[in-house]
Design a protein around this motif. Structure first.
Motif, PDB file in Angstrom:
ATOM      1  N   LYS A 211      -3.913  -2.796   6.646  1.00 17.59           N
ATOM      2  CA  LYS A 211      -3.568  -1.386   6.577  1.00 17.59           C
ATOM      3  C   LYS A 211      -2.626  -1.045   5.421  1.00 17.59           C
ATOM      4  O   LYS A 211      -2.592   0.094   4.955  1.00 17.59           O
ATOM      5  CB  LYS A 211      -2.917  -0.941   7.895  1.00 17.59           C
ATOM      6  CG  LYS A 211      -3.870  -0.884   9.084  1.00 17.59           C
ATOM      7  CD  LYS A 211      -3.152  -0.426  10.345  1.00 17.59           C
ATOM      8  CE  LYS A 211      -4.112  -0.280  11.511  1.00 17.59           C
ATOM      9  NZ  LYS A 211      -3.414   0.141  12.755  1.00 17.59           N
ATOM     10  N   PHE A 212      -1.838  -2.002   4.959  1.00 22.48           N
ATOM     11  CA  PHE A 212      -0.830  -1.672   3.958  1.00 22.48           C
ATOM     12  C   PHE A 212      -1.462  -1.397   2.590  1.00 22.48           C
ATOM     13  O   PHE A 212      -2.499  -1.935   2.237  1.00 22.48           O
ATOM     14  CB  PHE A 212       0.237  -2.768   3.859  1.00 22.48           C
ATOM     15  CG  PHE A 212      -0.263  -4.103   3.376  1.00 22.48           C
ATOM     16  CD1 PHE A 212      -0.452  -4.350   2.021  1.00 22.48           C
ATOM     17  CD2 PHE A 212      -0.544  -5.121   4.271  1.00 22.48           C
ATOM     18  CE1 PHE A 212      -0.901  -5.569   1.561  1.00 22.48           C
ATOM     19  CE2 PHE A 212      -0.994  -6.363   3.828  1.00 22.48           C
ATOM     20  CZ  PHE A 212      -1.177  -6.583   2.478  1.00 22.48           C
ATOM     21  N   ASP A 213      -0.793  -0.555   1.826  1.00 19.67           N
ATOM     22  CA  ASP A 213      -1.217  -0.185   0.478  1.00 19.67           C
ATOM     23  C   ASP A 213      -1.087  -1.400  -0.451  1.00 19.67           C
ATOM     24  O   ASP A 213      -0.006  -1.990  -0.548  1.00 19.67           O
ATOM     25  CB  ASP A 213      -0.331   0.960  -0.020  1.00 19.67           C
ATOM     26  CG  ASP A 213      -0.769   1.537  -1.363  1.00 19.67           C
ATOM     27  OD1 ASP A 213      -1.551   0.877  -2.074  1.00 19.67           O
ATOM     28  OD2 ASP A 213      -0.309   2.642  -1.695  1.00 19.67           O
ATOM     29  N   PRO A 214      -2.154  -1.791  -1.166  1.00 17.17           N
ATOM     30  CA  PRO A 214      -2.061  -2.926  -2.091  1.00 17.17           C
ATOM     31  C   PRO A 214      -0.992  -2.763  -3.166  1.00 17.17           C
ATOM     32  O   PRO A 214      -0.496  -3.755  -3.711  1.00 17.17           O
ATOM     33  CB  PRO A 214      -3.460  -2.967  -2.721  1.00 17.17           C
ATOM     34  CG  PRO A 214      -4.355  -2.321  -1.721  1.00 17.17           C
ATOM     35  CD  PRO A 214      -3.521  -1.246  -1.080  1.00 17.17           C
ATOM     36  N   HIS A 215      -0.611  -1.523  -3.471  1.00 16.46           N
ATOM     37  CA  HIS A 215       0.436  -1.298  -4.470  1.00 16.46           C
ATOM     38  C   HIS A 215       1.790  -1.835  -4.007  1.00 16.46           C
ATOM     39  O   HIS A 215       2.707  -1.984  -4.828  1.00 16.46           O
ATOM     40  CB  HIS A 215       0.555   0.192  -4.798  1.00 16.46           C
ATOM     41  CG  HIS A 215      -0.431   0.668  -5.814  1.00 16.46           C
ATOM     42  ND1 HIS A 215      -0.206   0.594  -7.169  1.00 16.46           N
ATOM     43  CD2 HIS A 215      -1.666   1.223  -5.673  1.00 16.46           C
ATOM     44  CE1 HIS A 215      -1.250   1.085  -7.821  1.00 16.46           C
ATOM     45  NE2 HIS A 215      -2.151   1.469  -6.936  1.00 16.46           N
ATOM     46  N   LEU A 216       1.921  -2.122  -2.714  1.00 20.26           N
ATOM     47  CA  LEU A 216       3.182  -2.681  -2.220  1.00 20.26           C
ATOM     48  C   LEU A 216       3.425  -4.096  -2.741  1.00 20.26           C
ATOM     49  O   LEU A 216       4.514  -4.645  -2.587  1.00 20.26           O
ATOM     50  CB  LEU A 216       3.188  -2.679  -0.688  1.00 20.26           C
ATOM     51  CG  LEU A 216       3.403  -1.293  -0.066  1.00 20.26           C
ATOM     52  CD1 LEU A 216       2.915  -1.263   1.365  1.00 20.26           C
ATOM     53  CD2 LEU A 216       4.879  -0.911  -0.129  1.00 20.26           C
ATOM     54  N   ASN A 217       2.410  -4.683  -3.368  1.00 22.81           N
ATOM     55  CA  ASN A 217       2.588  -5.995  -3.982  1.00 22.81           C
ATOM     56  C   ASN A 217       3.301  -5.913  -5.327  1.00 22.81           C
ATOM     57  O   ASN A 217       3.641  -6.946  -5.908  1.00 22.81           O
ATOM     58  CB  ASN A 217       1.219  -6.663  -4.178  1.00 22.81           C
ATOM     59  CG  ASN A 217       0.585  -7.059  -2.860  1.00 22.81           C
ATOM     60  OD1 ASN A 217       1.246  -7.637  -1.998  1.00 22.81           O
ATOM     61  ND2 ASN A 217      -0.696  -6.756  -2.689  1.00 22.81           N
ATOM     62  N   VAL A 218       3.512  -4.696  -5.831  1.00 18.38           N
ATOM     63  CA  VAL A 218       4.152  -4.518  -7.143  1.00 18.38           C
ATOM     64  C   VAL A 218       5.374  -3.622  -6.977  1.00 18.38           C
ATOM     65  O   VAL A 218       5.249  -2.412  -6.779  1.00 18.38           O
ATOM     66  CB  VAL A 218       3.183  -3.891  -8.168  1.00 18.38           C
ATOM     67  CG1 VAL A 218       3.843  -3.828  -9.540  1.00 18.38           C
ATOM     68  CG2 VAL A 218       1.885  -4.663  -8.237  1.00 18.38           C
ATOM     69  N   TRP A 219       6.552  -4.227  -7.037  1.00 24.25           N
ATOM     70  CA  TRP A 219       7.789  -3.462  -6.897  1.00 24.25           C
ATOM     71  C   TRP A 219       8.377  -3.135  -8.268  1.00 24.25           C
ATOM     72  O   TRP A 219       8.050  -3.784  -9.262  1.00 24.25           O
ATOM     73  CB  TRP A 219       8.800  -4.243  -6.061  1.00 24.25           C
ATOM     74  CG  TRP A 219       8.429  -4.244  -4.607  1.00 24.25           C
ATOM     75  CD1 TRP A 219       7.669  -5.164  -3.959  1.00 24.25           C
ATOM     76  CD2 TRP A 219       8.752  -3.241  -3.642  1.00 24.25           C
ATOM     77  NE1 TRP A 219       7.505  -4.808  -2.648  1.00 24.25           N
ATOM     78  CE2 TRP A 219       8.152  -3.632  -2.418  1.00 24.25           C
ATOM     79  CE3 TRP A 219       9.482  -2.054  -3.686  1.00 24.25           C
ATOM     80  CZ2 TRP A 219       8.275  -2.877  -1.257  1.00 24.25           C
ATOM     81  CZ3 TRP A 219       9.605  -1.306  -2.521  1.00 24.25           C
ATOM     82  CH2 TRP A 219       9.012  -1.717  -1.330  1.00 24.25           C
ATOM     83  N   GLY A 220       9.265  -2.161  -8.296  1.00 29.54           N
ATOM     84  CA  GLY A 220       9.875  -1.724  -9.539  1.00 29.54           C
ATOM     85  C   GLY A 220      10.662  -2.829 -10.223  1.00 29.54           C
ATOM     86  O   GLY A 220      11.058  -3.828  -9.594  1.00 29.54           O
TER      87      GLY A 220
END
Length: 293
Positions: A211-220
């Protein structure tokens, strides 16, 4: 798991519809002291079900899904910040109309909860953060040895790749379950199956994706400046427990110096436990919670 489960509710935060699980089934339950459970990155609210079940007799338990996780909306630009998540937690507690509250939080959620408690010290009476302080001083120093412009270029490349990546698909629940077990070998099969069932959506073609957004694998590249984060920790006034697994990758703040920025915190380390110590050593974890809360 015994008894009836939670009801799914929602609230609005920065135009996003966010989900939370409410374990109160009666007015009597809603009159109990409020307890908010806050999950970690790439996790979901239902990972707290065992904890909520054990505490619901004494507390009005609510477990939130962070933005981009569980049954909450994903952000449109794929950028997630701790500051926005602190706002979400503040908005949940504000809209519930309860407080002060007790908070139990894990990892990324612990990072968020610690910041909330420093910003709103009068709104938190007890706080438990499981490996929630974020990157260690050693890790930060290693990252910052690379010049910021170079790190920013790397971040742009990672974001570009994430934008073109579709969520990984699993042919069956069993395949997703196997990945869950691979991620955390401490989990029992029952725990892993429960986390998997509540952690996936079924796609139109019959496959399953997390369910989680794949973009959560890339943090600032950079978060809050160290001095501001340390000042926020120092502003926490409630009794605070910082829990760490002895077998985790996370750095123990009592050993790396970060504990000195807290006025009311103490550290407990759990043997034979990794990053998800609330799953790995559940009975001891619950004993600690019952004694502390």
């Amino acid at each position: 798991m015994n008894g009836s489960g939670p009801t799914s509710q929602s609230f609005i935060s920065q135009r996003l519809k966010l989900n939370y699980e409410d374990w109160a089934i009666s007015e009597e339950d809603r009159a109990k002291p409020p307890l908010v459970l806050v999950h970690g990155g790439r996790d979901h609210a239902r990972s707290w079900d065992w904890t909520a079940e054990a505490l619901r007799q004494d507390y009005h338990v609510v477990a939130m899904d962070h933005r981009g996780h569980g049954d909450s909306d994903w952000v449109s630009d794929g950028n997630y910040s701790a500051g926005d998540m602190v706002y979400d937690l503040a908005q949940l507690i504000h809209q519930l109309g309860v407080g002060p509250v007790r908070i139990v939080a894990h990892s990324m959620g612990g990072n968020v909860a610690l910041r909330y408690a420093g910003v709103f010290p009068d709104m938190v009476t007890k706080l438990v953060a499981i490996e929630g302080l974020g990157p260690s001083p050693e890790w930060k120093a290693k990252q910052r040895a690379t010049p910021y412009p170079e790190r920013m270029r790397e971040w742009i490349e990672k974001k570009r790749k994430a934008a073109g990546r579709t969520p990984r698909k699993y042919e069956s629940i069993e395949a997703a379950f196997a990945r869950m077990i691979e991620e955390n070998s401490y989990l029992t099969e029952d725990q892993a199956r429960h986390l998997t069932i509540h952690g996936v959506n079924r796609n139109e073609d019959g496959t399953y994706s997390w369910k989680f957004d794949p973009h959560l694998n890339v943090w600032g590249v950079e978060d809050l400046a160290d001095e501001f984060l340390e000042a926020t920790w120092s502003a926490i006034s409630c009794p605070t427990l910082l829990l760490y697994g002895a077998d985790s990758w996370a750095s123990n703040p009592e050993k790396d110096g970060r504990l000195e920025h807290f006025n009311t915190a103490r550290v407990i380390e759990f043997e034979k436990a990794g990053h998800w110590l609330h799953h790995d050593q559940f009975d001891r974890f619950m004993t600690v919670l019952h004694e502390f809360l």
